[in-house]
Design a protein around this motif. Structure first.
Motif, mmCIF file in Angstrom:
data_model
loop_
_atom_site.group_PDB
_atom_site.id
_atom_site.type_symbol
_atom_site.label_atom_id
_atom_site.label_comp_id
_atom_site.label_asym_id
_atom_site.label_seq_id
_atom_site.Cartn_x
_atom_site.Cartn_y
_atom_site.Cartn_z
ATOM 1 N N ASN A 13 10.960 -34.514 -27.296
ATOM 2 C CA ASN A 13 11.270 -32.949 -27.127
ATOM 3 C C ASN A 13 12.580 -32.881 -26.350
ATOM 4 N N ASP A 14 12.801 -33.778 -24.968
ATOM 5 C CA ASP A 14 13.006 -32.935 -23.727
ATOM 6 C C ASP A 14 14.542 -33.725 -23.812
ATOM 7 N N PRO A 15 15.377 -32.635 -23.957
ATOM 8 C CA PRO A 15 16.890 -32.773 -24.508
ATOM 9 C C PRO A 15 17.297 -33.363 -23.124
ATOM 10 N N TYR A 16 16.658 -34.044 -21.430
ATOM 11 C CA TYR A 16 17.575 -34.060 -20.670
ATOM 12 C C TYR A 16 16.563 -35.373 -20.373
ATOM 13 N N PRO A 17 17.401 -36.705 -21.138
ATOM 14 C CA PRO A 17 16.881 -38.279 -20.653
ATOM 15 C C PRO A 17 16.810 -38.255 -19.351
ATOM 16 N N LEU A 18 16.434 -39.080 -18.429
ATOM 17 C CA LEU A 18 16.089 -39.763 -17.420
ATOM 18 C C LEU A 18 17.359 -40.927 -17.238
ATOM 19 N N PRO A 19 17.209 -40.918 -16.080
ATOM 20 C CA PRO A 19 18.003 -42.582 -15.385
ATOM 21 C C PRO A 19 17.473 -43.514 -16.618
ATOM 22 N N SER A 20 18.690 -44.905 -16.351
ATOM 23 C CA SER A 20 17.281 -45.887 -17.548
ATOM 24 C C SER A 20 17.231 -46.993 -15.529
ATOM 25 N N GLU A 21 17.622 -46.556 -14.482
ATOM 26 C CA GLU A 21 17.415 -47.124 -13.405
ATOM 27 C C GLU A 21 17.695 -46.433 -12.061
ATOM 28 N N SER A 22 16.325 -47.066 -11.358
ATOM 29 C CA SER A 22 16.114 -46.041 -9.845
ATOM 30 C C SER A 22 17.524 -45.802 -9.363
ATOM 31 N N GLY A 23 17.960 -44.751 -8.477
ATOM 32 C CA GLY A 23 18.982 -45.170 -7.574
ATOM 33 C C GLY A 23 18.901 -43.160 -7.668
ATOM 34 N N ILE A 24 19.865 -42.515 -7.631
ATOM 35 C CA ILE A 24 20.306 -41.025 -6.177
ATOM 36 C C ILE A 24 20.898 -40.692 -7.320
ATOM 37 N N TYR A 25 20.651 -38.980 -7.702
ATOM 38 C CA TYR A 25 21.116 -38.806 -9.032
ATOM 39 C C TYR A 25 21.431 -37.296 -8.495
ATOM 40 N N GLU A 26 22.471 -36.471 -9.108
ATOM 41 C CA GLU A 26 22.187 -35.534 -9.224
ATOM 42 C C GLU A 26 21.390 -34.837 -10.651
ATOM 43 N N VAL A 27 20.625 -33.536 -9.990
ATOM 44 C CA VAL A 27 19.644 -32.985 -10.902
ATOM 45 C C VAL A 27 20.151 -31.527 -10.875
ATOM 46 N N SER A 28 20.429 -30.505 -12.378
ATOM 47 C CA SER A 28 20.507 -29.392 -12.341
ATOM 48 C C SER A 28 19.432 -29.567 -12.527
ATOM 49 N N PRO A 29 19.471 -27.279 -12.138
ATOM 50 C CA PRO A 29 18.251 -27.317 -12.150
ATOM 51 C C PRO A 29 17.970 -26.402 -13.393
ATOM 52 N N GLU A 30 18.301 -26.967 -14.294
ATOM 53 C CA GLU A 30 18.150 -26.586 -16.025
ATOM 54 C C GLU A 30 17.207 -28.001 -16.583
ATOM 55 N N MET A 31 17.661 -29.425 -15.950
ATOM 56 C CA MET A 31 17.334 -30.355 -15.604
ATOM 57 C C MET A 31 15.823 -30.830 -14.761
ATOM 58 N N ALA A 32 15.891 -29.863 -13.974
ATOM 59 C CA ALA A 32 14.662 -29.361 -13.559
ATOM 60 C C ALA A 32 13.024 -28.883 -14.385
ATOM 61 N N PHE A 81 9.036 -41.832 -11.392
ATOM 62 C CA PHE A 81 8.201 -41.391 -13.573
ATOM 63 C C PHE A 81 7.676 -42.720 -13.815
ATOM 64 N N ASP A 82 6.871 -42.912 -14.801
ATOM 65 C CA ASP A 82 6.490 -43.951 -15.369
ATOM 66 C C ASP A 82 7.276 -44.254 -16.535
ATOM 67 N N THR A 83 6.510 -45.428 -16.517
ATOM 68 C CA THR A 83 7.341 -46.201 -17.329
ATOM 69 C C THR A 83 7.314 -45.507 -19.527
ATOM 70 N N GLU A 84 7.028 -45.045 -19.677
ATOM 71 C CA GLU A 84 6.850 -44.253 -20.787
ATOM 72 C C GLU A 84 8.313 -42.406 -20.507
ATOM 73 N N VAL A 110 12.278 -45.243 -11.531
ATOM 74 C CA VAL A 110 11.900 -44.649 -12.798
ATOM 75 C C VAL A 110 11.279 -46.208 -13.215
ATOM 76 N N ASN A 111 10.454 -46.487 -14.713
ATOM 77 C CA ASN A 111 9.606 -47.855 -15.047
ATOM 78 C C ASN A 111 8.391 -47.567 -14.174
ATOM 79 N N GLU A 112 8.330 -46.704 -13.434
ATOM 80 C CA GLU A 112 7.162 -47.136 -12.739
ATOM 81 C C GLU A 112 6.463 -47.514 -13.199
#
Length: 301
Positions: A13-32, A81-84, A110-112
């Motif tokens: 149900n979350d319309p905003y997927p996480l990145p597939s790899e760890s790194g620095i990404y821009e996050v909008s208030p809607e994503m947050a 975020f964890d592995t799921e 991610v995937n921690e």
């Protein structure tokens, strides 16, 4: 910045997927907002509105601060975020960002493994004293906190004192170099007469921006030593009120009481006034430092 790749929608149900790899990404208030709403693990520690509000205030303060580094990018502590796709460590910052309505760049992990969560947040939170890098940083920080609270307090006290954020304390310290001008002597007054340095520094800093600044050395010597003070000297009364512990009356808290007594004694001193009693009641307005104009930074009255 890495190109964001999308995982499957986990949790659902979350319309905003996480990145597939760890790194620095821009996050909008809607994503947050969405991540906060959909990705809070059932075993996540309880949410604290107070903690989130403190982070929000820090973020909003960072919006107007000069320099290229804003609050979340000033530390490598990221959103975890964890592995799921469930939150391990992020909920308070995500809620704060969503409420602040800011787009921010985050370091995202991610995937921690979920079992790392007991080992997070074990360090000591950095205090204003840690960031000021000045001798007697705790006391200087308290003085800056008083000044920040006074800037938007009401007539009856400093109601926002406890909610002043660490960035506000640091910014106030930078705006008030006078906080350290007489630091050693103010600390000596605390050691020898129990006059608390935090409110005392706030009063002396304001007095340093008035026409009475030349009277500060005599004031500090008198409150420190008590030497050759007559019974009506405001400095003698101030020493007597604090030595052995401050007693409060009515509904006045000790913080407001301490500040008010120091201001009253200082004002009587610069007016060459003999006094018979030094007190502050809950029905009184918080006194102002004689000659200081609050909206005239750096200028004598």
């Amino acid at each position: 910045m890495k190109e964001q790749q999308q995982n499957e929608l986990v949790p659902a149900n979350d319309p905003y997927p996480l990145p597939s790899e760890s790194g620095i990404y821009e996050v909008s208030p809607e994503m947050a907002s969405s991540w906060f709403s959909y990705r809070r693990h059932p075993k996540l520690r309880p949410f604290s509105a107070r903690t989130s509000a403190r982070y929000q205030a820090d973020m909003e303060a960072g919006r107007t601060q000069p320099g290229p580094i804003r609050w979340p990018e000033a530390t490598p502590e990221g959103l975890i975020f964890d592995t799921e796709g469930w939150i391990i460590s992020a909920q308070h910052r995500l809620k704060a960002q969503a409420n602040a309505g800011l787009t921010l760049r985050w370091r995202i992990f991610v995937n921690e493994p979920r079992d790392i969560s007991p080992f997070l947040d074990q360090g000591r939170r950095r205090s204003a004293a840690d960031l000021l890098s000045v001798k007697y940083g705790t006391q200087v920080g308290a003085g800056a906190r008083h000044l920040a609270a006074l800037a938007d307090g009401d007539r009856w006290g400093m109601p926002r004192y406890n909610s002043i954020t660490i960035p506000e304390v640091v910014a106030t310290y930078n705006e008030w170099p006078e906080l350290t001008w007489d630091l050693t002597k103010v600390m000596a007054a605390q050691y020898e007469a129990d006059i608390p340095a935090g409110p005392h520094l706030a009063v002396i800093a304001q007095a340093s921006r008035t026409q009475y600044r030349d009277l500060i050395p005599g004031w500090l010597e008198g409150v420190r030593t008590g030497y050759d003070l007559h019974r009506g000297d405001p400095r003698a009364h101030l020493r007597n009120r604090f030595r052995g512990g401050l007693t409060t009356f009515g509904k006045v808290n000790k913080r407001d009481m301490a500040y008010a007594l120091i201001v009253k004694a200082w004002n009587a001193f610069v007016s060459d006034e003999r006094i018979t009693v030094l007190k502050f009641m809950a029905s009184e307005e918080l006194p102002r430092v004689e000659g200081f104009v609050a909206d005239q930074k750096g200028a004598a009255a």
